[in-house]
Design an enzyme around this catalytic site. Structure first.
Site, PDB file in Angstrom:
ATOM      1  N   LYS A 296       0.763  -1.229   0.100  1.00  0.00           N
ATOM      2  CA  LYS A 296       0.192  -0.048   0.161  1.00  0.00           C
ATOM      3  C   LYS A 296       1.038   1.116  -0.061  1.00  0.00           C
ATOM      4  O   LYS A 296       1.954   1.300   0.552  1.00  0.00           O
ATOM      5  CB  LYS A 296      -0.807  -0.606   1.040  1.00  0.00           C
ATOM      6  CG  LYS A 296      -1.809   0.968   1.075  1.00  0.00           C
ATOM      7  CD  LYS A 296      -2.755   0.720   2.419  1.00  0.00           C
ATOM      8  CE  LYS A 296      -3.609   1.836   2.805  1.00  0.00           C
ATOM      9  NZ  LYS A 296      -4.477   1.185   4.009  1.00  0.00           N
TER      10      LYS A 296
ATOM     11  N   SER B 287      -9.700   1.483   2.547  1.00  0.00           N
ATOM     12  CA  SER B 287      -9.179   2.022   2.492  1.00  0.00           C
ATOM     13  C   SER B 287      -7.425   1.725   1.232  1.00  0.00           C
ATOM     14  O   SER B 287      -7.321   1.722   0.648  1.00  0.00           O
ATOM     15  CB  SER B 287      -7.640   3.624   2.648  1.00  0.00           C
ATOM     16  OG  SER B 287      -7.363   2.812   4.174  1.00  0.00           O
TER      17      SER B 287
ATOM     18  N   SER C 193     -10.149  -0.893   7.326  1.00  0.00           N
ATOM     19  CA  SER C 193      -9.292  -0.786   5.557  1.00  0.00           C
ATOM     20  C   SER C 193      -9.147  -1.914   4.995  1.00  0.00           C
ATOM     21  O   SER C 193      -8.380  -2.186   3.812  1.00  0.00           O
ATOM     22  CB  SER C 193      -8.329   0.368   6.066  1.00  0.00           C
ATOM     23  OG  SER C 193      -8.911   1.648   5.502  1.00  0.00           O
TER      24      SER C 193
HETATM   25  N1  GLN Z   1     -13.286   3.949   6.131  1.00  0.00           N
HETATM   26  C1  GLN Z   1     -12.363   3.790   7.881  1.00  0.00           C
HETATM   27  C2  GLN Z   1     -11.908   5.342   8.246  1.00  0.00           C
HETATM   28  O1  GLN Z   1     -12.149   6.329   6.427  1.00  0.00           O
HETATM   29  C3  GLN Z   1     -11.168   3.085   7.961  1.00  0.00           C
HETATM   30  C4  GLN Z   1     -10.157   3.327   7.574  1.00  0.00           C
HETATM   31  C5  GLN Z   1      -8.525   2.736   7.671  1.00  0.00           C
HETATM   32  O2  GLN Z   1      -9.042   1.183   8.314  1.00  0.00           O
HETATM   33  N2  GLN Z   1      -7.999   2.951   7.170  1.00  0.00           N
HETATM   34  O3  GLN Z   1     -11.740   5.940   8.557  1.00  0.00           O
END
Ligand code: GLN
Length: 829
Positions: free
Chosen positions: A365, A452, A476
C-alpha cells in the site's frame, strides 16, 4: 485570500492535541537532513492551528474540568447532605435527634433547604455540557431529595429505609455520604456528654468537623461519579451519531466549504478511471488456486511451479488488469522482478529457500515507506515523496525473499472506505472482470474495491501479486477483502511494527495483510510479527512470550479420537453478537452469516449468542478519535520539510495555507477540520473524552464475552469473581463470527464524489470498527457470493487480544466451507 476566508470561521480555542506517535514518518537521526528532518522534532504548524494559537493559553484555563464545586454549591450540597442525614437509618442506635436539630440551625430551616435544592439544580443546569453527565446524577439526587424533604418522611422510616437501601445498591452519592456521615454520627452519639452541652464550643467544633467531612464526601463522590459516568447510560448511539452528524455536516462541511478549497471533484476522479485496453480473453486460472507455499512445495524437486513462473504470471496479470483496477500506481521494473525471481528459483532448487515465501511477488500500500518507489499515500501532498528508508514490516519480508512488485493505490492517508479519495483515481473491484473480454467488462458497472486498502485487495483478487500489505485503522483491510473476495487480516495492535507506516490515527493503525488464503495470511504474519525497537508500541519478545503463555490449549480429552479427527473446532465456543444483526443488513449477507454459523456447528463448535451492547456507539467514537489523531498527525505536512510545497510562498503563513490547500484532498481536509473541532476546548470533553470512554466500554464488552483475559490489560470485563470461579465459563467464547459489511461491494458511482453523505459513508465500517477500537485480531474470510449480483462477501472472525491462532483456526473452517457457497434465492438483495 486564506486569511479572508478563515476569518469567516468561528475560531475555536485549541485546547490540546491528541497524543501523537510521530515515529512512523520520522527519520532516524543518521538519515536526517535539513530537507528531511524528523517531523516529530520540528514545531508543528498548520493553517488550521496557526490563527488560533494566540487563544490557546486562555483555552487551557477554560478547559479545566469542572469537577469540583464552588464554595456556595458545596454549602448547598451540604445542606442536602444534612437533610439526608436525618433520613439515614441508624440501626440499633438512638435516632440522631440532636444532629437533626443542629442541621436545622445551620441551614435556617426547611424553606431554605428547598430553595437551596432548587438553586443547586439550577446551577447544575447552567454548567457547561462537559459536566452535564455528572450533573445528571445531581439532578437525580435532587429529585430524590424533593421526595425525602418532608419531616414526615422521617417518621415513616420504612419508606426511607427502602430508598436508602436502593441507593446503597446504586452506589450513588448518598451512599458515600451515608457511610461517612454515619460514622460521624456514631462518634457524635458516643460523645453525648459533649452534645448535651448543646451551646458549648465543643459542639461547634464537632459540627464543623462533620461539615468538613460531608463536604469532602460530596466532593469525592462527585469526582468518582464524574470519572465513572461521564457517558450517560441513556445517551444512545443514535444521539451520539446525531451530534456527530451535526458537527460533520453543519459544523465541518460548512466550514470546509467556506475555505473554498480547490477540490478534486467527482468528474475529475471518474476521468481517471482508465479504459480497458487489454484484449486478452484468457481466464486467470489461478485466481482461486492454492497458496504460494503449496505451489512451491514441489518446487524444490520438480520445479513445475517456480518463483520465476509465478512472477511471470503476476506481470502478465498486471499488464492485463491494472488499467481497469487501477491497483498498482508504481511498479518495480519487470526485469528487476524477473532477476530476483530467478535468484529465488535457484535457491528453491538448491533447497536453500529463505522462507516459505521466498521469491513471491507482493504489493505494498502507498502508505508504507520504501526507499525504492514513491510513498505518496495517494495524496498530492506527497506526490513526489520518496522515503529515505523502508518500513520494518517490508524489511522483514524482503529478508524472507519477498519481491516488491510495486506500490498500490489507497484512499488518501487511509481515509475512506471505497478507495475513491485518491490522487491516483479510484481503484475498481476486479471480481467480475476476471476472465471477461474488455467489451464484456465495459458493460458491467464498476464496483467499489473497498477502502482504504482497495488497491491491495484488487491486486490480490486479480492475481497481480501473491499477496499485498494494507493498513487497517478501522477496517481498511477487512472491508476491501470482503468486497473483492480475498482474505483480509488485521492482527492485534502492537503485533507488527508500524515503523515506516505513515500515520493516520496512531492508536488504531495496524499493519494488515491481503491474501488469497488463510494459510498465506498466517505465513506472512509470522514473518512480520517481530519486536521492533524503533516502534515503542510494538510488543517486545518478552511480551509476546507472556501472551503466548496465557493461551491454554482447548481441552479435547472428553472427545473421542474419531471426533477430534473430523471436527476441527471441537471444544471451541463461538459467539454471535446480537447487536451486529442490524436492520441495514442485506438479506443475502444475513443468509450467508446464518450459513457460516451452521458451518461452525458442523465443525464441532458450540455457537452461542453474545451481547456487545456498546457496538452502536463505536462508529461515533471511532470517527471522533481517528479524526482527532489524524488532525494532529497530519500537521507535519507543512510544505517546509518534505512533500508538496506551494509556489505561492510569499510569506510563512500563506505558504502553509496554500501548501495544505493544494496538497490535501477533500476528505482529508474534512477529517482535519472534524478532528481539530473535537479537540477544541469547547468540545474536547463532549467529544474527545467521551469517545475515549466509549472506546473503553467497547473494550470491556469484548473482555466480558471472551473466555480468556485480555493479555495486555488483564481485564475479563467487570465480572472478575464469576470469571475466577468459572461461573461464566459456559457463556464466554473463544471467537466471534460477524458479517464484515452490510452488503456486497456497492457500485462505484454510488460512493464517489458527492453522491454519498460523508457521515453516511462512516457507517460502512460499523462491523469492523469495534475490533479496531479494542485492538484485537480479526479477519475477513470470503464466504461465498450473493446469488443476485454474483459478488463475494466475507465473514469476520474476531478473537481476544493476542489470540491470532484462534482467528486462523476458525477462519480456516469458514474458508473451507465457504467455497462455492451462494446466498439463497430468497436471500437476494
Ligand atoms: N473507513 C475508515 C476511515 O475512513 C477506516 C479506514 C482505515 O481503516 N484506514 O477512517
Amino acid at each position: 485570500m486564506k486569511r479572508k476566508s478563515t476569518s469567516d470561521l468561528p475560531t475555536p480555542k485549541v485546547r490540546k492535541q491528541a497524543p501523537v506517535d510521530d515515529h512512523k514518518v520520522k527519520f532516524s537521526s543518521t538519515e536526517k537532513s535539513a530537507k528531511t528532518a524528523s517531523p516529530a522534532s520540528t514545531e508543528r504548524k498548520s493553517i488550521l492551528k496557526k490563527p488560533l494559537r494566540s487563544e490557546s493559553s486562555t483555552a487551557s484555563k477554560d478547559s479545566k474540568p469542572k469537577l469540583t464545586m464552588s464554595a456556595s454549591a458545596l454549602l448547598k450540597a451540604n445542606t442536602k447532605a444534612a437533610s439526608k442525614t436525618q433520613l439515614l437509618p441508624q440501626k440499633g442506635r438512638p435516632q440522631p435527634v440532636p444532629i437533626a436539630a443542629t442541621r436545622g440551625d445551620v441551614t435556617g430551616g426547611m424553606g431554605r433547604k428547598r430553595r437551596a435544592r432548587r438553586e443547586d439544580k439550577e446551577e447544575v443546569n447552567s454548567g457547561d455540557d462537559s459536566d452535564s453527565d455528572n450533573d445528571g446524577e445531581d439532578e437525580k439526587d435532587s429529585g430524590d431529595d424533593a421526595e425525602e424533604s418532608d419531616e414526615d418522611d422521617f417518621e415513616g422510616m420504612p419508606a426511607t429505609v427502602k430508598k436508602t437501601s436502593k441507593k446503597h445498591t446504586e452506589e450513588n452519592m448518598a451512599e458515600a455520604m451515608s457511610k461517612i456521615l454515619g460514622s460521624s454520627l456514631r462518634k457524635a452519639d458516643a460523645s453525648t456528654p459533649i452534645l448535651a452541652r448543646s451551646r458549648g464550643a465543643e459542639r461547634k467544633i464537632e459540627e464543623e468537623k462533620m461539615e468538613a467531612k460531608a463536604r469532602k464526601a460530596i466532593s469525592n463522590e462527585k469526582k468518582r461519579l464524574a470519572n465513572r459516568d461521564r457517558v450517560k447510560p441513556d445517551y444512545t448511539g443514535m444521539e451520539y451519531e446525531k451530534k456527530l452528524r451535526k458537527v460533520a455536516t453543519r459544523g465541518v462541511v460548512q466550514l470546509f466549504n467556506a475555505i473554498k478549497v480547490q477540490q478534486k471533484a467527482t468528474d475529475d476522479l471518474t476521468e481517471k478511471v482508465r479504459p480497458i485496453t487489454t484484449n486478452s480473453k484468457d481466464k486467470v486460472a489461478n485466481l482461486t488456486k492454492a497458496s504460494f507455499l503449496d505451489l512451491l512445495k514441489s518446487g524444490t524437486k520438480v520445479g513445475a511451479v517456480t518463483p520465476t513462473a509465478e512472477a511471470e504470471e503476476c506481470l502478465k496479470n498486471i499488464a492485463k488488469y491494472n488499467q481497469y483496477t487501477n491497483a498498482f500506481v508504481d511498479l518495480t521494473q519487470p526485469d528487476h522482478i524477473r532477476s530476483q525471481a530467478a535468484e529465488a528459483t535457484r535457491r528453491w532448487e538448491s533447497e536453500a529457500a529463505k522462507s516459505a515465501v521466498d521469491g513471491a511477488v507482493m504489493g505494498y500500500k502507498m502508505n508504507f515507506c520504501t526507499s525504492d518507489l514513491r510513498t505518496t499515500c495517494s495524496s498530492a501532498m506527497l506526490e513526489n515523496f520518496k522515503a529515505p528508508y523502508t518500513a520494518t514490516a517490508i524489511e522483514l519480508l524482503e529478508k524472507a525473499g519477498v519481491i516488491m512488485g510495486g506500490k498500490i493505490n489507497m484512499d488518501e492517508f487511509g481515509m475512506g472506505s471505497h478507495n475513491v479519495h485518491s490522487h491516483a483515481g479510484p481503484a475498481r473491484n476486479p471480481f467480475r472482470i476476471i476472465g471477461r473480454s474488455p467489451d464484456e467488462a465495459k458493460e458491467l458497472e464498476a464496483r467499489s474495491a473497498g477502502g482504504s486498502s482497495g488497491g491491495s485487495a484488487a491486486a490480490v483478487a486479480s492475481n497481480m501479486c501473491f499477496a499485498a500489505l494494507g493498513s487497517d485503522t478501522g477496517g481498511s483491510v477487512r472491508l476491501p477483502a470482503s468486497y473483492c473476495g480475498v482474505v483480509g487480516f488485521k492482527p492485534s495492535y502492537g503485533r507488527i511494527s508500524r515503523w515506516g507506516l505513515v500515520a493516520y490515527a496512531s492508536s488504531l493503525d495496524t499493519v494488515g495483510t491481503l491474501t488469497k488464503t488463510v494459510d498465506d495470511a498466517q505465513t506472512i504474519y509470522d514473518i512480520m510479527a517481530k519486536e521492533d525497537p524503533k516502534d515503542s508500541t510494538c510488543l517486545t519478545e518478552r511480551q509476546r512470550k507472556a501472551i503466548a503463555d496465557t493461551i491454554n490449549p482447548i481441552d479435547l480429552t472428553k472427545f473421542s479420537d474419531q471426533e477430534v479427527k473430523t471436527k476441527p473446532l471441537l471444544g471451541v465456543r463461538v459467539g454471535i453478537p446480537q447487536e451486529f444483526n442490524v436492520a441495514e443488513l442485506a438479506p443475502a449477507t444475513k443468509d450467508l452469516w446464518r450459513r457460516g454459523i451452521q458451518a461452525l456447528k458442523v465443525a464441532g463448535a458450540v455457537v452461542i449468542p453474545v451481547s456487545l451492547p456498546n457496538t452502536k456507539l463505536a462508529v461515533g467514537a471511532y470517527f471522533t478519535l481517528a479524526t482527532a489523531e489524524a488532525s494532529s498527525n497530519l500537521q507535519r505536512y507543512d510544505g517546509i520539510r518534505y512533500g508538496h510545497q506551494s509556489d505561492k510562498n510569499d510569506e510563512k503563513d500563506a505558504l502553509y495555507t496554500h501548501t495544505r490547500m493544494e496538497g490535501f484532498g477533500k476528505e482529508v481536509k474534512r477529517r482535519i477540520l472534524l478532528g481539530t473541532y473535537v479537540l477544541t476546548s469547547g468540545s474536547f470533553d463532549n467529544f474527545f473524552l467521551r469517545a475515549q470512554k466509549i472506546r473503553q466500554m467497547v473494550r470491556n464488552d469484548f473482555d466480558r464475552v471472551f473466555s480468556r483475559r485480555n493479555a495486555i490489560t488483564g481485564s475479563c470485563g467487570n465480572l472478575v469473581e464469576d470469571f475466577e470461579n468459572d461461573n461464566s465459563a459456559a457463556t464466554r467464547v473463544h471467537a466471534l463470527l460477524t458479517p464484515v459489511a452490510v452488503s456486497t461491494a456497492p457500485k462505484l458511482k454510488d460512493v464517489i464524489g458527492d453522491q454519498i453523505d460523508p457521515v453516511d459513508a462512516f457507517l460502512d465500517d460499523i462491523f469492523t470498527i469495534p475490533a479496531s477500537l479494542a485492538g484485537i485480531p480479526s479477519m475477513s474470510v470470503p464466504f461465498g457470493t450473493c446469488t443476485k449480483d454474483g459478488f463475494p462477501m466475507g465473514l469476520q472472525v474476531i478473537s481476544q487480544y493476542g489470540d491470532e491462532e484462534m482467528v486462523f483456526k476458525v477462519a480456516r473452517v469458514i474458508e473451507e466451507k465457504g467455497k462455492g457457497m451462494c446466498s439463497e434465492k430468497q436471500g437476494e438483495q
